[in-house]
Write a protein that holds these residues in place. Sequence first.
Motif, short mmCIF file in Angstrom:
data_model
loop_
_atom_site.label_atom_id
_atom_site.label_comp_id
_atom_site.label_asym_id
_atom_site.label_seq_id
_atom_site.Cartn_x
_atom_site.Cartn_y
_atom_site.Cartn_z
N SER A 186 10.09 5.20 2.31
CA SER A 186 10.88 6.24 1.63
C SER A 186 11.40 7.26 2.65
O SER A 186 12.53 7.74 2.54
N ALA A 187 10.57 7.60 3.63
CA ALA A 187 11.01 8.53 4.69
C ALA A 187 12.18 7.91 5.44
O ALA A 187 13.15 8.60 5.77
N PRO B 19 0.83 -1.22 0.00
CA PRO B 19 0.00 0.00 0.00
C PRO B 19 0.86 1.27 0.00
O PRO B 19 1.99 1.26 0.49
N LEU B 20 0.28 2.34 -0.52
CA LEU B 20 1.00 3.60 -0.64
C LEU B 20 1.57 4.08 0.69
O LEU B 20 2.71 4.56 0.76
N LEU C 66 4.85 2.50 1.55
CA LEU C 66 5.87 3.02 0.66
C LEU C 66 6.38 4.41 1.07
O LEU C 66 7.57 4.70 1.00
N VAL C 67 5.45 5.26 1.48
CA VAL C 67 5.84 6.61 1.90
C VAL C 67 6.66 6.51 3.19
O VAL C 67 7.70 7.17 3.33
N LEU D 236 14.33 5.62 4.29
CA LEU D 236 15.50 5.59 3.40
C LEU D 236 16.16 6.96 3.33
O LEU D 236 17.39 7.09 3.41
#
Lengths: 311, 311
Positions: free
Chosen positions: A204-205, A196-197, A200-201, A207
């Motif tokens: 990404s935060a 789910p999005l 992923l967000v 990373l």
Amino acid sequence: MSSSATAFAPASVGNIGVGFDLLGHAIAGPRDVATVRRIDEPLVRIEAIRGDIAGVETLPLEAARNTAGGALIALRERQALPYGFALELDKGIPLGSGLGGSAASCVAALVAANALLDAPLSREALYDFALDGEAISSGSRHGDNVAPMLLGGVALATATRALRIDAPDWLHAVVVHPDQVLETRRSRAVLAEPYPLHALVEQSAHLAQFLLGLQRGDAALLRDGLHDVLVEPRRAPLIPGFAQVKAAALDLGALGASISGGGPSAFAWFDSRAAAERAAPAMRQGFVDAGFEARAYVTPVNAPCAEVIAT
Amino acid sequence: MSSSATAFAPASVGNIGVGFDLLGHAIAGPRDVATVRRIDEPLVRIEAIRGDIAGVETLPLEAARNTAGGALIALRERQALPYGFALELDKGIPLGSGLGGSAASCVAALVAANALLDAPLSREALYDFALDGEAISSGSRHGDNVAPMLLGGVALATATRALRIDAPDWLHAVVVHPDQVLETRRSRAVLAEPYPLHALVEQSAHLAQFLLGLQRGDAALLRDGLHDVLVEPRRAPLIPGFAQVKAAALDLGALGASISGGGPSAFAWFDSRAAAERAAPAMRQGFVDAGFEARAYVTPVNAPCAEVIAT
């Protein structure tokens, strides 16, 4: 020009939690060693695979089916070399450990063979051949193990680029390898269901904070960044003892802890060698309590890259 | 201590392609202006919302329903201020443009009010209140617009942290706003379907290269990094003319181009102001050819943050 060279390649932590298939770091500890001879025949031949590790006899001696052999074949063909290579491998990294054992054979062979070229290539240029070798054993061209082995320390590995990422020298890792088998195929299968999005967000935060933390040498940023919400939740249940190992690491001040590569090895990062050394026995005990023999390694994150050790 | 302060906040590019809900950069161009007075009543009152932009009369004057009003209410309550604020807004950023119009009202109001505090807070400390305001208009606490407005340049915005990221001064952006309406709700709805692992790995590789490119001032890394494979493919079909605008930017040497925030505005990054200025008319023409009036802005990526302009 010597007609024979011996090189080692270190083990590595794959993924580093937040960089699935993309980030890895070298380990000062277990290693594979390759001895390569230039031969007149225009081919690659594997003469021996040795090593005191379980399953070493199952590794293919046929060059095209072997990760190190495949890399040397790619090197020969794309560099249009008129000569060939004979290869001997001394394996030190346990098979199926998640510590990049096949990648290390491949990188050690390439670094040794490279020393025998009339015009040796850069480490970055060897990356492409290493991906060819890695694809033979894993089925995909992911470079998160071969890149840190070629470059040392932390590396970013994309489809076309291997890039060393500066990391502060105080960073140390504990890597624990339990004596259990987790098939790569099974370890990959649990990842197939889409994501789910919001996950992923979040990842990404993490990373971004991880990379900025490395750049700035900021332990608080690394602590917020080194946290895998995508892959680890799906793989952890396949690894008995992992939850205890991770909890032990965090209890003892780890910046973060996760699974190395496809597992079953676990790793944690610490802000000093002393902290890593304090945590290593407790992390190892997590696997022992789950019924598995285990070995713990303490290593700087900026661990050395593969090198020629004899010619 | 003056009892009134006026501050501006710049527009911003949200997401910057590879940092959905996480990355943004300020724009030197359109801006919102807020004038705040300290008042004795312990409340927040909006006295006027003006501006030569479409739909300005639809913005709520009730403080708790207004993004700027909500931020000031949060500031009053959590700082336990014994006084209140009266607020006037002069809107300059088009509504629903994807350039952070509501975020800018919120940040301008906070920066003005902060100047009236007996002990003003740091920009980082204002971030949490800005997220409260942003949540009123967008329904979620995402900070990719408010963070660069507070800090200037490129910023990383997580749930708890606003962090400025150094960028090379030669980086310039073209931002084009077409006169078309794309509802935020619709723009978010297309993102609901989950994402496959390979897309996630690809996007993470882009994000890592983007951040390393900023750090190293490396245009080749930025070119490989500034490429959104998750969100843009789903949103682009909702924005007539976007494909042409992006193609025009890339034809004229852009490092990358994508959608700003929820759209419909588009942006592209260039390695010099001259390159950005050359590309701006062609990018604007992409929207015009699709039947929409459009305005193009050229801005340094390191654009200034919100500031007090009068007390």
